[in-house]
Enzyme design. Structure first.
Site, PDB file in Angstrom:
ATOM      1  N   GLY A 216      -6.461 -17.435   0.521  1.00  0.00           N
ATOM      2  CA  GLY A 216      -5.440 -17.941   1.258  1.00  0.00           C
ATOM      3  C   GLY A 216      -5.469 -17.725   2.705  1.00  0.00           C
ATOM      4  O   GLY A 216      -6.251 -16.955   3.434  1.00  0.00           O
TER       5      GLY A 216
ATOM      6  N   THR B 299      -8.088 -10.532   3.747  1.00  0.00           N
ATOM      7  CA  THR B 299      -7.527 -10.577   2.862  1.00  0.00           C
ATOM      8  C   THR B 299      -6.021  -9.770   3.395  1.00  0.00           C
ATOM      9  O   THR B 299      -5.979  -8.425   3.851  1.00  0.00           O
ATOM     10  CB  THR B 299      -7.695 -10.118   1.348  1.00  0.00           C
ATOM     11  OG1 THR B 299      -6.582  -9.870   0.484  1.00  0.00           O
ATOM     12  CG2 THR B 299      -8.414  -8.658   1.692  1.00  0.00           C
TER      13      THR B 299
ATOM     14  N   ASP C  30      -4.115  -8.548   1.532  1.00  0.00           N
ATOM     15  CA  ASP C  30      -3.658  -7.414   0.451  1.00  0.00           C
ATOM     16  C   ASP C  30      -4.442  -6.339   0.850  1.00  0.00           C
ATOM     17  O   ASP C  30      -4.242  -5.042   0.272  1.00  0.00           O
ATOM     18  CB  ASP C  30      -4.169  -7.667  -0.861  1.00  0.00           C
ATOM     19  CG  ASP C  30      -3.399  -8.948  -1.444  1.00  0.00           C
ATOM     20  OD1 ASP C  30      -2.133  -9.298  -1.245  1.00  0.00           O
ATOM     21  OD2 ASP C  30      -3.971  -9.974  -2.175  1.00  0.00           O
TER      22      ASP C  30
ATOM     23  N   MET D  69       4.441  -9.220  -1.904  1.00  0.00           N
ATOM     24  CA  MET D  69       3.262  -9.699  -2.834  1.00  0.00           C
ATOM     25  C   MET D  69       2.109  -8.625  -2.505  1.00  0.00           C
ATOM     26  O   MET D  69       2.186  -7.638  -1.482  1.00  0.00           O
ATOM     27  CB  MET D  69       2.677 -10.988  -2.401  1.00  0.00           C
ATOM     28  CG  MET D  69       2.001 -11.055  -0.835  1.00  0.00           C
ATOM     29  SD  MET D  69       1.267 -12.584  -0.704  1.00  0.00           S
ATOM     30  CE  MET D  69      -0.204 -12.646  -1.829  1.00  0.00           C
ATOM     31  N   GLY D  70       1.198  -8.389  -3.368  1.00  0.00           N
ATOM     32  CA  GLY D  70      -0.035  -7.574  -3.210  1.00  0.00           C
ATOM     33  C   GLY D  70      -0.867  -7.494  -4.349  1.00  0.00           C
ATOM     34  O   GLY D  70      -1.599  -6.564  -4.481  1.00  0.00           O
TER      35      GLY D  70
END
Length: 207
Positions: free
Chosen positions: A11, A140, A142, A186-187
């Site tokens: 992403g 990322t 995340d 998100m995650g």
């Protein structure tokens, strides 16, 4: 002669084109003859989709513009490289491309799956005594890559989450209403972005 491949995967983040700009800049300083950019990551490379980007960024202005460009300049993919035991032909095809173009270095910018791709290529390269350097560049939102304190992409996403939570809290606080607002963040299997929402807490609110 030194030639390299650079790819982006996963992403997009605010930082991913800046990482690309950094790799291009250093490769130019190191005197690479060709700097090939994979179009849509490793998946694009398998379809012979790549360009030589060395001359496209031949000034500080162009490099600076790339650093601040949104999305991903080279495009992306969501492709998980199979294991050698499952699909050795894919590895043979990739390494033939590397050898035909006299590749000495391979850079891949991305998250978990991207780093997995780098690890698999490096491991296979060792088995055939390939001299190619395979280098993963973490990215990322995340923040879940093993061995990293924080990854490029996480900081800007954490700031966005905290800012959004703060705006929701302030918007809710102007009314004399008892309200519960649920925000899904998100995650994947990591909770770093959710934890970052606590940055919205101030002396004026306890969001």
């Amino acid at each position: 002669m030194k030639n390299c491949f650079i790819g982006q995967s996963g992403g997009p983040t605010v930082a991913i084109n800046a990482s690309l700009a950094g790799v291009i800049t250093q490769c130019q300083k190191e005197g690479f003859t060709h700097i090939y950019g994979m179009i849509n990551g490793i998946q694009g490379l398998l379809k012979n989709k790549f360009i030589d980007i060395k001359d496209k960024f031949n000034s500080e202005e162009k490099i600076d513009a790339l650093k601040h460009s949104p999305a991903m300049y080279l495009g992306s993919c969501r492709y998980k490289l199979p294991t050698v035991s499952d699909d050795k032909d894919t590895y043979d095809l990739l390494f033939k491309k590397f050898n035909d173009l006299e590749i000495t270095d391979f850079f891949y910018i991305g998250g978990n799956d991207s780093m997995d791709t780098v690890a698999k290529l490096a491991a296979y390269g060792e088995t055939i005594n390939s001299p190619i350097h395979f280098i993963g560049i973490p990215k990322t939102i995340d923040n879940d890559l093993m061995g990293t304190d924080h990854t490029p992409g996480f900081g800007s996403a954490a700031k966005y989450v905290a800012s959004s939570m703060l705006e929701i809290a302030y918007d809710s606080s102007i009314y004399k209403l008892d309200a519960i607002t649920i925000v899904e963040i998100m995650g994947r299997n990591a909770g770093w972005l959710t934890a970052a929402s606590a940055l919205a807490r101030t002396e004026c609110n306890d969001a």
